[in-house]
Design an enzyme around this catalytic site. Structure first.
Site, PDB file in Angstrom:
ATOM      1  N   LYS A  13      30.434  30.834  38.989  1.00  0.00           N
ATOM      2  CA  LYS A  13      29.929  29.524  39.433  1.00  0.00           C
ATOM      3  C   LYS A  13      28.642  29.661  40.258  1.00  0.00           C
ATOM      4  O   LYS A  13      27.691  28.947  40.035  1.00  0.00           O
ATOM      5  CB  LYS A  13      30.992  28.785  40.259  1.00  0.00           C
ATOM      6  CG  LYS A  13      32.257  28.451  39.507  1.00  0.00           C
ATOM      7  CD  LYS A  13      33.211  27.598  40.322  1.00  0.00           C
ATOM      8  CE  LYS A  13      33.706  28.263  41.578  1.00  0.00           C
ATOM      9  NZ  LYS A  13      34.528  29.472  41.346  1.00  0.00           N
ATOM     10  N   ARG A  88      38.081  21.257  46.452  1.00  0.00           N
ATOM     11  CA  ARG A  88      38.993  22.350  46.110  1.00  0.00           C
ATOM     12  C   ARG A  88      40.377  21.823  45.736  1.00  0.00           C
ATOM     13  O   ARG A  88      41.152  22.534  45.115  1.00  0.00           O
ATOM     14  CB  ARG A  88      39.157  23.287  47.307  1.00  0.00           C
ATOM     15  CG  ARG A  88      38.063  24.315  47.430  1.00  0.00           C
ATOM     16  CD  ARG A  88      38.385  25.316  48.517  1.00  0.00           C
ATOM     17  NE  ARG A  88      37.235  26.129  48.859  1.00  0.00           N
ATOM     18  CZ  ARG A  88      36.836  27.200  48.192  1.00  0.00           C
ATOM     19  NH1 ARG A  88      37.493  27.589  47.132  1.00  0.00           N
ATOM     20  NH2 ARG A  88      35.779  27.870  48.578  1.00  0.00           N
ATOM     21  N   ARG A 123      32.157  44.152  41.109  1.00  0.00           N
ATOM     22  CA  ARG A 123      31.129  43.554  41.964  1.00  0.00           C
ATOM     23  C   ARG A 123      30.768  44.481  43.123  1.00  0.00           C
ATOM     24  O   ARG A 123      31.629  45.119  43.697  1.00  0.00           O
ATOM     25  CB  ARG A 123      31.622  42.217  42.533  1.00  0.00           C
ATOM     26  CG  ARG A 123      31.388  41.072  41.602  1.00  0.00           C
ATOM     27  CD  ARG A 123      31.009  39.780  42.278  1.00  0.00           C
ATOM     28  NE  ARG A 123      31.986  39.236  43.194  1.00  0.00           N
ATOM     29  CZ  ARG A 123      32.170  37.923  43.350  1.00  0.00           C
ATOM     30  NH1 ARG A 123      31.483  37.061  42.638  1.00  0.00           N
ATOM     31  NH2 ARG A 123      33.035  37.468  44.226  1.00  0.00           N
ATOM     32  N   ARG A 156      33.531  44.436  48.417  1.00  0.00           N
ATOM     33  CA  ARG A 156      34.097  43.585  49.473  1.00  0.00           C
ATOM     34  C   ARG A 156      35.616  43.579  49.343  1.00  0.00           C
ATOM     35  O   ARG A 156      36.151  43.681  48.243  1.00  0.00           O
ATOM     36  CB  ARG A 156      33.600  42.136  49.316  1.00  0.00           C
ATOM     37  CG  ARG A 156      32.130  41.941  49.593  1.00  0.00           C
ATOM     38  CD  ARG A 156      31.770  40.476  49.591  1.00  0.00           C
ATOM     39  NE  ARG A 156      32.537  39.721  48.605  1.00  0.00           N
ATOM     40  CZ  ARG A 156      32.655  38.395  48.611  1.00  0.00           C
ATOM     41  NH1 ARG A 156      32.081  37.685  49.540  1.00  0.00           N
ATOM     42  NH2 ARG A 156      33.343  37.775  47.682  1.00  0.00           N
ATOM     43  N   ARG A 167      44.114  35.241  45.222  1.00  0.00           N
ATOM     44  CA  ARG A 167      43.192  34.093  45.182  1.00  0.00           C
ATOM     45  C   ARG A 167      43.363  33.297  43.888  1.00  0.00           C
ATOM     46  O   ARG A 167      43.227  32.071  43.877  1.00  0.00           O
ATOM     47  CB  ARG A 167      41.734  34.570  45.314  1.00  0.00           C
ATOM     48  CG  ARG A 167      41.404  35.071  46.725  1.00  0.00           C
ATOM     49  CD  ARG A 167      40.055  35.735  46.775  1.00  0.00           C
ATOM     50  NE  ARG A 167      38.976  34.775  46.641  1.00  0.00           N
ATOM     51  CZ  ARG A 167      37.711  35.110  46.335  1.00  0.00           C
ATOM     52  NH1 ARG A 167      37.401  36.376  46.113  1.00  0.00           N
ATOM     53  NH2 ARG A 167      36.780  34.186  46.246  1.00  0.00           N
TER      54      ARG A 167
END
Length: 210
Positions: A13, A88, A123, A156, A167
């Site tokens: 996104k 959300r 990532r 991260r 998540r």
């Protein structure tokens, strides 16, 4: 165009928001960024948010929506905007409607959970400037080194497989129902996962007819 971006964490996104923002000459409104800006600038709603953050609590919906509303009233949003990270939940979407915050399209980028877990694991984020890379899809010129500032790249905690899976559970429970919410209003547009950033942008442009 007034656009909401939907999709699981890691669906791309943020990357697509950046591309669409330049393409359509409209700003991307990211909840995290404007929350930090409102707190820093000491706006009334920002000060309210700061109280919750400093107490280690989640910022309530009405404060989040108040900050969004403040930001959308700024001149650069006159021709449209891209909302990334808000709403959300269905209560947030309903609160936005009640305040007259309009949306032309809700664009959902569809990516399977397994692909997300693999993608997020690849990532790498710069410790110094926050620049993001991907070992497969968007590798840095030099392994482990940021192209922008020469800082060290790291994984991260948010991108670790266990965290990503947790998540995703939250996303499916709280955010995914928004697809049905916007579909009922005739505003949902879906784009299937594509084999790269450019291909995803092309699919989005076709879906939005831009």
């Amino acid at each position: 165009m007034k656009l909401i971006l939907l999709g699981a964490p890691g669906a791309g996104k943020g990357t697509q928001a950046e591309i669409l923002s330049k393409l359509l000459s409209i700003p991307t409104i990211s909840t995290g960024n404007i929350l930090r800006a409102a707190m820093k600038n000491g706006t009334p709603v920002g000060l309210k948010a700061k109280e919750y953050v400093e107490a280690g609590q989640l910022v309530p919906d009405d404060v989040i929506i108040g900050i969004i509303r403040e930001r959308l009233a700024e001149p650069d949003c006159a021709n449209g905007y891209i909302l990334d990270g808000v709403p959300r939940t269905i209560p947030q979407a309903e609160a936005m409607e009640q305040l007259g915050i309009e949306v032309d399209k809700a664009l959902s980028i569809e990516v399977e959970d397994e692909v997300i877990v693999e993608r997020m694991g690849g990532r790498r984020t710069c410790k110094a400037c926050g620049g993001t890379f991907h070992i497969k899809n968007n590798p840095p010129k030099k392994e482990g080194i940021c192209d922008f500032c020469g800082g060290e790249l790291s994984i991260r905690k948010d991108d670790a497989p266990e965290t990503v899976k947790a998540r995703l559970v939250t996303y499916h429970r709280e955010t995914e129902p928004l697809k049905a919410f916007y579909e009922a209003r005739g505003r949902l547009v879906t784009v299937e996962n594509q084999p790269g950033i450019d291909a995803t942008t092309a699919a989005i442009r076709k879906a939005l007819e831009i």
